[in-house]
Motif scaffolding. Structure first.
Motif, PDB file in Angstrom:
ATOM      1  N   PHE A 113     -12.045 -14.844 -36.990  1.00  0.00           N
ATOM      2  CA  PHE A 113     -12.458 -14.959 -38.590  1.00  0.00           C
ATOM      3  C   PHE A 113     -12.316 -17.122 -38.549  1.00  0.00           C
ATOM      4  N   LEU A 117     -15.410 -19.301 -39.224  1.00  0.00           N
ATOM      5  CA  LEU A 117     -15.256 -20.975 -40.039  1.00  0.00           C
ATOM      6  C   LEU A 117     -16.111 -21.837 -39.311  1.00  0.00           C
ATOM      7  N   GLN A 121     -19.757 -23.709 -40.813  1.00  0.00           N
ATOM      8  CA  GLN A 121     -20.264 -25.389 -40.488  1.00  0.00           C
ATOM      9  C   GLN A 121     -21.385 -25.731 -39.833  1.00  0.00           C
ATOM     10  N   GLU A 148     -12.735 -31.957 -44.438  1.00  0.00           N
ATOM     11  CA  GLU A 148     -12.460 -30.893 -45.056  1.00  0.00           C
ATOM     12  C   GLU A 148     -12.812 -31.065 -42.458  1.00  0.00           C
ATOM     13  N   HIS A 149     -13.959 -31.364 -42.488  1.00  0.00           N
ATOM     14  CA  HIS A 149     -14.695 -31.439 -41.489  1.00  0.00           C
ATOM     15  C   HIS A 149     -14.553 -32.273 -40.233  1.00  0.00           C
TER      16      HIS A 149
ATOM     17  N   PHE B  32       0.309 -19.688 -41.779  1.00  0.00           N
ATOM     18  CA  PHE B  32      -0.537 -20.942 -42.438  1.00  0.00           C
ATOM     19  C   PHE B  32       0.335 -22.444 -42.334  1.00  0.00           C
ATOM     20  N   PRO B  37      -5.261 -28.001 -40.422  1.00  0.00           N
ATOM     21  CA  PRO B  37      -4.403 -29.101 -41.720  1.00  0.00           C
ATOM     22  C   PRO B  37      -3.560 -28.741 -42.604  1.00  0.00           C
ATOM     23  N   TYR B  39      -2.095 -29.185 -47.003  1.00  0.00           N
ATOM     24  CA  TYR B  39      -2.856 -29.724 -47.492  1.00  0.00           C
ATOM     25  C   TYR B  39      -1.850 -30.171 -48.553  1.00  0.00           C
ATOM     26  N   GLY B 135     -15.881 -23.548 -44.733  1.00  0.00           N
ATOM     27  CA  GLY B 135     -15.456 -22.881 -43.291  1.00  0.00           C
ATOM     28  C   GLY B 135     -14.027 -23.834 -43.624  1.00  0.00           C
ATOM     29  N   THR B 136     -13.459 -23.102 -45.213  1.00  0.00           N
ATOM     30  CA  THR B 136     -12.492 -23.773 -45.096  1.00  0.00           C
ATOM     31  C   THR B 136     -11.570 -22.006 -45.095  1.00  0.00           C
ATOM     32  N   ASP B 137     -10.099 -21.679 -45.350  1.00  0.00           N
ATOM     33  CA  ASP B 137     -10.085 -20.506 -44.954  1.00  0.00           C
ATOM     34  C   ASP B 137      -9.348 -20.513 -46.324  1.00  0.00           C
ATOM     35  N   PRO B 138      -9.636 -19.776 -46.901  1.00  0.00           N
ATOM     36  CA  PRO B 138      -9.001 -19.185 -48.623  1.00  0.00           C
ATOM     37  C   PRO B 138      -7.815 -19.372 -48.086  1.00  0.00           C
ATOM     38  N   LYS B 141      -6.212 -22.403 -47.708  1.00  0.00           N
ATOM     39  CA  LYS B 141      -6.281 -23.673 -48.654  1.00  0.00           C
ATOM     40  C   LYS B 141      -5.287 -23.686 -50.560  1.00  0.00           C
TER      41      LYS B 141
END
Lengths: 285, 271
Positions: A113, A117, A121, A148-149, B32, B37, B39, B135-138, B141
């Protein structure tokens, strides 16, 4: 040949003629050289190889198609034939039961996973309903992937957001602080494209980019997708029902029927095809 | 007959899968917390949403529960001439049981439904898919900040609820029973001290009273995120997700409360 068959032939012939005429008129009107459907050379960026997927019933069966760098492949077909599912496979939101999906030559089927991700991108996605984050302003929506990136500072992010908004023909100062709910459908789609473009992706995916829009806005969005292909050489996969837009922007068209690709070729080849289903599809649309 | 068995089999599989998904979401949301990152902005916003904005209903609930507890116990205690123990009764009930459970139920109704509705709307309008494609894991986030905020804020709300409840009891004891406030607060203190201590200084009542809201915070936020993120079927689906969240988390709070009390009592008594 029966009378019915002769009538069908005349009808499909006139449809094809109308499409060719419309293409020529659009190219003239847009002052665009048109999309070069024959000479797109380059490495394959997206490859779908013999992919099958089923949940309770088959969704896709032995699908194979590829998109070279700078190509725009449009997937068409009746509702429920698995067009949007194909996009989800490319995004690795779904994993095929059989076959492989390669992005830049890398098989993404077995990625974790977190690895998926990272692959995403490389891609920008424009959703049917734009899917803008409704609690964020237009600026924050487009800035989201950058925050984010990337390590860009706020000034650089603002500059990039302004640049992307101008690219999609929106006036940054007018829309940046607005919420998605304050925008029209067409503007939301354009902001969606700007957000998809924010990270300068090499692949753009569009799910029904012109659905629910009036003919004028549909034309604007179609021209925008063509501009992207022309100026940024982005490889695009578009799922669409709008055959007029399809013929304008596609380098190749994939027609899905009964969960299989029954045609994969240039728009000209499609309009010249004698296959009964293709002719019926063009006629019905 | 065989059709019935097949249907039961499918139902059992679906239930097991749902439980597995629930615990996977719980595990990912919690793990997480420690993964970049972070949040922080979302966390602060959720703490405000879950904690600060729930203060009103928690204050009201606590105050009136404390008052009614004092009122009811005064009637019973008067029979034995033991009204001086109103403080003990109110404090014991509020800190160990009613404070955590009522705060939990109130937050489940107000915050759990809100989280489920928000995430459900995001799901049906493809905003969750958009996060994935960006590209963000829900889960990282959306779920993690909500779970962490609930873990932090529910104990805080419970302490406030306990305090306001005990103050409510004091009001009734002072003005309706005629018990001096100094005596009331002394018995409150005695109650807290009488339950024994964990690690020499932490009253066992506090251990019980703060462990429960921590668990209830996890239950409310994870249940809300679970139903919110699984929403399908447009606005009707959002409504269903909201209802399921409130019903499931309320039942889980009451059931888990019993088993947690059993566990805590046995652990604290053996110390």
């Amino acid at each position: 040949m029966t009378e019915t068959r002769r009538k069908e032939d005349r009808a499909s012939g006139s449809i094809r003629a109308a499409i060719r005429k419309e293409l020529a008129e659009d190219a003239q009107q847009d002052n665009i050289d048109g999309i070069d459907t024959d000479n797109v050379e380059g490495r394959p960026v997206i490859e779908i190889e013999e992919v099958s997927l089923a949940f309770d019933q088959p969704i896709l069966e032995d699908i194979t198609l590829s998109a070279k760098e700078g190509e725009t492949i449009v997937i068409v077909g009746e509702s429920g034939t698995g067009k949007s599912t194909a996009l989800k496979l490319i995004l690795r939101l779904l994993v095929p039961e059989k076959g492989r999906v390669l992005i830049d030559g890398e098989d993404i089927t077995h990625l974790s996973f977190e690895e998926a991700l990272k692959v995403r991108q490389k891609m920008g996605m424009v959703f049917q309903g734009a899917a803008l984050f409704d609690s964020l302003t237009v600026f924050e929506n487009i800035a989201y992937p950058l925050r984010e990136h990337t390590d860009l500072d706020e000034d650089q992010i603002e500059e990039r957001v302004r640049q992307k908004l101008q690219f999609v023909d929106l006036e940054p100062d007018e829309v940046m602080e607005k919420l998605p709910s304050e925008l029209s459908g067409g503007m939301r789609k354009r902001v969606g494209i700007a957000r998809g473009l924010a990270n300068d992706p090499e692949i753009m995916l569009y799910d029904e980019p012109t659905s629910g829009l009036d003919p004028l806005t549909t034309g604007t969005i179609t021209r925008l997708i063509m501009k992207l292909q022309r100026e940024l050489k982005v490889t695009s996969i578009v799922v669409s029902h709008d055959i007029r837009s399809v013929f304008k922007m596609a380098t190749k068209v994939a027609l899905l029927h009964d969960h299989k690709i029954v045609f994969f070729g240039t728009p000209e080849e499609m309009s010249a095809a004698e296959d009964q289903y293709i002719r019926a599809f063009l006629g019905q649309t | 007959m065989s059709e019935l068995i097949l249907r039961l089999n499918a139902q059992a599989k679906s239930t097991v899968l749902s439980i597995q998904e629930y615990f996977t979401l719980a595990w990912n949301s919690l793990r997480f917390i420690f993964a970049r990152p972070f949040y922080t902005q979302d966390l602060i916003q959720q703490m405000d949403e879950i904690g600060v904005k729930s203060l009103g209903i928690v204050l009201l609930t606590g105050l009136f529960t404390g008052m009614v507890l004092a009122l009811q116990s005064s009637v019973q205690l008067q029979t034995f001439g033991a009204t001086m123990y109103i403080g003990r009764l109110v404090a014991g009930s509020m800190i160990r049981e009613l404070g955590p459970v009522l705060a939990g139920l109130m937050v489940a109704g107000r915050v759990g439904s809100g989280i489920a509705a928000q995430l459900g709307s995001m799901k049906v309008t493809e905003q969750i898919d958009a996060l994935n494609t960006l590209g963000t894991d829900p889960i990282k986030k959306l779920a993690t900040p909500r779970v962490l905020a609930a873990l932090i804020m529910l104990p805080v709300l419970t302490v406030i609820n306990d305090l306001v409840g005990i103050i409510g009891g004091n009001i009734i004891a002072r003005f309706m029973v005629g018990l001096p406030s100094s005596l009331y607060w002394r018995t409150v203190w005695e109650q807290i001290m009488s339950g024994g201590f964990t690690m020499r200084y932490i009253p066992n009542d506090f251990v019980q009273g703060l462990t429960k809201p921590l668990v209830f915070g996890a239950i409310i936020s994870i249940t809300a995120c679970y139903f919110g993120l699984r929403t399908t079927g447009g606005t009707e689906g959002v409504g269903q997700a909201t209802t399921k969240t409130v019903v499931t988390s309320s039942i889980l709070i009451l059931v888990v409360d019993y088993f947690l009390t059993q566990l805590l009592l046995s652990v604290l008594q053996t110390q």
